[in-house]
Write a protein that holds these residues in place. Structure first.
Motif, mmCIF file in Angstrom:
data_model
loop_
_atom_site.group_PDB
_atom_site.id
_atom_site.type_symbol
_atom_site.label_atom_id
_atom_site.label_comp_id
_atom_site.label_asym_id
_atom_site.label_seq_id
_atom_site.Cartn_x
_atom_site.Cartn_y
_atom_site.Cartn_z
ATOM 1 N N ILE A 17 3.351 10.285 3.079
ATOM 2 C CA ILE A 17 3.887 9.908 1.727
ATOM 3 C C ILE A 17 5.083 8.168 3.067
ATOM 4 C CG2 ILE A 17 6.210 9.945 0.311
ATOM 5 C CD1 ILE A 17 5.112 13.134 -0.021
ATOM 6 N N ASN A 18 4.524 7.784 2.369
ATOM 7 C CA ASN A 18 5.656 6.396 2.530
ATOM 8 C C ASN A 18 6.257 5.681 1.663
ATOM 9 O OD1 ASN A 18 3.993 5.191 1.049
ATOM 10 N ND2 ASN A 18 3.361 3.456 2.739
ATOM 11 N N PHE A 19 6.186 6.278 0.435
ATOM 12 C CA PHE A 19 6.793 5.927 -1.062
ATOM 13 C C PHE A 19 7.990 6.742 -1.632
ATOM 14 C CE2 PHE A 19 5.428 4.314 -5.425
ATOM 15 C CZ PHE A 19 6.304 3.919 -5.678
ATOM 16 N N ILE A 20 9.145 5.799 -1.011
ATOM 17 C CA ILE A 20 10.258 6.715 -1.999
ATOM 18 C C ILE A 20 10.545 5.976 -3.408
ATOM 19 C CG2 ILE A 20 13.133 7.775 -1.533
ATOM 20 C CD1 ILE A 20 11.589 7.965 1.541
ATOM 21 N N ASP A 21 11.194 6.793 -4.439
ATOM 22 C CA ASP A 21 12.190 5.892 -5.573
ATOM 23 C C ASP A 21 13.009 6.619 -5.910
ATOM 24 O OD1 ASP A 21 11.828 5.016 -7.780
ATOM 25 O OD2 ASP A 21 12.147 6.815 -8.892
ATOM 26 N N THR A 22 14.713 5.638 -6.023
ATOM 27 C CA THR A 22 15.638 6.064 -6.132
ATOM 28 C C THR A 22 16.383 4.781 -7.506
ATOM 29 O OG1 THR A 22 17.385 6.287 -5.374
ATOM 30 C CG2 THR A 22 16.806 4.493 -3.869
ATOM 31 N N ALA A 23 17.571 5.090 -7.553
ATOM 32 C CA ALA A 23 18.322 4.368 -8.849
ATOM 33 C C ALA A 23 19.748 4.345 -8.247
ATOM 34 C CB ALA A 23 17.558 4.662 -9.972
ATOM 35 N N GLU A 24 20.341 3.211 -8.947
ATOM 36 C CA GLU A 24 21.988 3.228 -8.676
ATOM 37 C C GLU A 24 22.145 4.354 -9.463
ATOM 38 O OE1 GLU A 24 23.645 -0.412 -10.482
ATOM 39 O OE2 GLU A 24 22.998 -0.478 -12.297
ATOM 40 N N LEU A 25 20.834 4.762 -11.090
ATOM 41 C CA LEU A 25 22.287 5.529 -11.195
ATOM 42 C C LEU A 25 21.901 6.467 -10.972
ATOM 43 C CD1 LEU A 25 23.034 6.723 -14.660
ATOM 44 C CD2 LEU A 25 20.553 7.425 -14.387
ATOM 45 N N MET B 155 0.830 -1.143 0.519
ATOM 46 C CA MET B 155 0.027 -0.254 0.255
ATOM 47 C C MET B 155 0.941 1.155 0.089
ATOM 48 S SD MET B 155 -3.079 -1.438 -0.130
ATOM 49 C CE MET B 155 -4.344 0.285 -0.065
ATOM 50 N N VAL B 156 1.215 1.930 -0.543
ATOM 51 C CA VAL B 156 1.644 2.778 -1.474
ATOM 52 C C VAL B 156 1.222 4.096 -1.493
ATOM 53 C CG1 VAL B 156 3.426 2.118 -2.503
ATOM 54 C CG2 VAL B 156 1.775 3.306 -3.575
ATOM 55 N N SER B 157 1.747 5.630 -0.950
ATOM 56 C CA SER B 157 1.048 6.925 -0.662
ATOM 57 C C SER B 157 0.642 7.206 -2.730
ATOM 58 C CB SER B 157 1.929 7.644 0.318
ATOM 59 O OG SER B 157 3.139 7.847 -0.617
ATOM 60 N N GLU B 158 -0.340 8.021 -2.781
ATOM 61 C CA GLU B 158 -0.478 8.211 -4.262
ATOM 62 C C GLU B 158 0.648 9.631 -4.109
ATOM 63 O OE1 GLU B 158 -5.407 7.425 -4.364
ATOM 64 O OE2 GLU B 158 -4.515 9.786 -3.731
ATOM 65 N N VAL B 159 1.259 10.561 -3.500
ATOM 66 C CA VAL B 159 2.854 10.766 -3.971
ATOM 67 C C VAL B 159 3.694 10.202 -3.716
ATOM 68 C CG1 VAL B 159 3.977 13.395 -3.681
ATOM 69 C CG2 VAL B 159 1.162 12.771 -3.642
ATOM 70 N N CYS B 160 4.474 10.309 -4.067
ATOM 71 C CA CYS B 160 6.165 9.349 -3.723
ATOM 72 C C CYS B 160 7.471 10.207 -4.166
ATOM 73 C CB CYS B 160 5.996 8.343 -5.288
ATOM 74 S SG CYS B 160 8.224 6.977 -5.253
ATOM 75 N N LEU B 161 8.354 9.933 -3.005
ATOM 76 C CA LEU B 161 8.819 11.109 -3.057
ATOM 77 C C LEU B 161 10.446 10.790 -3.933
ATOM 78 C CD1 LEU B 161 10.118 13.514 -1.086
ATOM 79 C CD2 LEU B 161 11.438 12.301 0.174
ATOM 80 N N GLU C 83 16.159 15.746 5.632
ATOM 81 C CA GLU C 83 14.926 16.579 5.444
ATOM 82 C C GLU C 83 13.395 16.869 4.433
ATOM 83 O OE1 GLU C 83 14.342 20.990 6.860
ATOM 84 O OE2 GLU C 83 16.171 20.579 5.138
ATOM 85 N N GLN C 84 13.877 16.031 3.437
ATOM 86 C CA GLN C 84 13.202 16.179 2.764
ATOM 87 C C GLN C 84 12.151 15.039 3.201
ATOM 88 O OE1 GLN C 84 13.047 16.298 -1.849
ATOM 89 N NE2 GLN C 84 14.664 18.042 -1.559
ATOM 90 N N ILE C 85 13.491 13.517 3.649
ATOM 91 C CA ILE C 85 12.605 12.309 3.543
ATOM 92 C C ILE C 85 11.080 12.318 4.938
ATOM 93 C CG2 ILE C 85 12.950 10.132 4.294
ATOM 94 C CD1 ILE C 85 15.229 10.485 2.551
ATOM 95 N N ASP C 86 12.558 13.648 6.429
ATOM 96 C CA ASP C 86 11.650 13.747 6.968
ATOM 97 C C ASP C 86 10.316 15.112 6.817
ATOM 98 O OD1 ASP C 86 13.717 12.224 9.252
ATOM 99 O OD2 ASP C 86 14.418 14.207 9.028
ATOM 100 N N GLY D 197 20.585 5.658 2.832
ATOM 101 C CA GLY D 197 21.368 4.595 3.330
ATOM 102 C C GLY D 197 21.609 4.718 4.460
ATOM 103 N N GLN D 198 22.246 6.527 4.966
ATOM 104 C CA GLN D 198 22.942 6.569 6.204
ATOM 105 C C GLN D 198 21.145 7.418 6.566
ATOM 106 O OE1 GLN D 198 25.689 6.992 6.869
ATOM 107 N NE2 GLN D 198 25.075 7.973 8.867
ATOM 108 N N TRP D 199 20.232 7.436 5.642
ATOM 109 C CA TRP D 199 19.124 7.806 6.927
ATOM 110 C C TRP D 199 18.331 7.216 7.403
ATOM 111 C CZ3 TRP D 199 14.043 6.835 7.660
ATOM 112 C CH2 TRP D 199 13.394 7.770 8.014
ATOM 113 N N LEU D 200 18.484 5.422 6.587
ATOM 114 C CA LEU D 200 17.848 4.750 7.313
ATOM 115 C C LEU D 200 18.791 3.368 7.767
ATOM 116 C CD1 LEU D 200 16.822 2.157 3.595
ATOM 117 C CD2 LEU D 200 15.217 3.443 5.410
#
Length: 350
Positions: free
Chosen positions: A44-52, A12-18, A34-37, A70-73
């Motif tokens: 918002i519970n959905f965060i998108d990233t990439a190895e690139l 179940m993901v939020s309708e907005v993804c960071l 700060e943005q994640i917090d 990863g540092q935040w986690l």
């Protein structure tokens, strides 16, 4: 903020993804945190990233965005279960990532290990293929004559896709990823992966993220129809057209530090005369109704039929607050009708 089921998955993901692609280039570790917090505090519970990432891509910043997350986690281990974390394997053509090779089963296994290490987590909730091995009409290549599908070896494509799904299946069984998705693909690409998954009892693609905004509408209606009918979550990226639909580039402006001042892998393909005319027309609509151009543009994508979760990005907290704030807006029928008039005048401005 509402949540929605991510396709056929149990997520179940939020309708907005960071989105996070500026972290490590335009944003520091502290700014990313700060943005994640802030995003988590606003549902918002959905965060998108990439190895690139970071973007624009470079050898020096490759993987740095995952490292920041990863540092935040590592500093918020108790919150890992509260986050749906998505990342992506880069496609071919990036010389410093696996010597520029495309995506196959072996590359996926290597890439997942790297992402897990940088993200400092044991599992990835959604693992996506960043772009296709074959040439496709993404990243500004959607005009006639730019892509010739006859040059694709379809049998080889299917064989590679099967190997990709088999590798993803192994990783799911090992608990390293939970679900799989696509990025920058087409209705044919979605259908082929779904067919292969069903034929061979392999993981089903649960989502696709593609570019979608008032300036880039080619996924409507055909790809979005495929997503709705096949229960594949549709995740628009760049809903502000790389920041252009904030109005920051009006009248030829190029603010210091903004994306259009930086060398891009695919060029500044949104910077056309028709784009600027369309942006001015949308701004006039927004002005008439007491909205900012950003609010109008994001609210239009947020409430578009068939959109599951919209990927936003920001380089400042002010931008992030406006982006998230636009989620609570409901555009009236009058506003939507005026937007439709502009769309018909500029259906494909870049």
């Amino acid at each position: 903020m509402k949540t929605v089921k991510l396709g056929t998955s149990d997520l179940m993901v939020s309708e907005v993804c960071l989105g996070s692609m500026t972290w490590g280039n335009q944003n520091t570790q502290a700014e990313a945190a700060e943005q994640i917090d802030y995003a988590l505090d606003h549902g918002i519970n959905f965060i998108d990233t990439a190895e690139l990432y970071a973007v624009p891509p470079s050898k020096e910043t490759s993987g740095l965005t995952e490292t920041y997350i990863g540092q935040w986690l590592a500093e918020h281990q108790s919150k890992r279960g509260d986050i749906i974390l998505a990342t992506k394997i880069a496609g071919g053509g990036i010389p410093w990532i696996r010597d520029g090779a495309g995506i196959d089963g072996a590359a996926i296994k290597v890439a997942v290990e790297g992402s897990l290490r940088r993200l400092q987590t044991d599992y990835i909730d959604l693992y996506q293929l960043h772009w296709t091995n074959r040439q496709s009409a993404h990243f500004g290549k959607h005009w006639p004559g730019q892509v010739d599908p006859r040059k694709t070896d379809v049998a080889a494509e299917r064989e590679t896709k099967l190997g990709i799904l088999q590798a993803l299946d192994e990783l799911i069984r090992e608990g390293k990823i939970r679900h799989v998705g696509l990025s920058d693909d087409t209705p044919w690409g979605i259908s082929e992966y779904l067919k292969l998954a069903e034929q061979h009892n392999l993981p089903r693609m649960v989502s696709i993220q593609n570019e979608f905004s008032l300036l880039h509408l080619k996924d409507a209606p055909y790809l979005i129809e495929t997503c709705v009918f096949e229960d594949v979550a549709y995740l628009p990226w760049s809903p502000l057209a790389g920041g252009a639909l904030s109005g920051k580039y009006a009248n030829g402006a190029k603010p210091s530090g903004c994306r259009w001042t930086m060398q891009q892998r695919n060029g500044i393909f949104r910077d056309t005369s028709f784009s600027h005319e369309a942006i001015a027309a949308y701004k006039a609509v927004a002005d008439r109704h007491g909205l900012s151009l950003t609010q109008l543009s994001l609210a239009w994508v947020y409430q578009f039929a068939g959109v599951s979760s919209t990927i936003i990005g920001a380089t400042s907290m002010a931008q992030l607050k406006e982006d998230i704030g636009a989620y609570s807006l409901s555009l009236s029928e009058e506003v939507l009708a005026e937007v439709d008039t502009v769309i018909k005048r500029y259906p494909q401005p870049f």
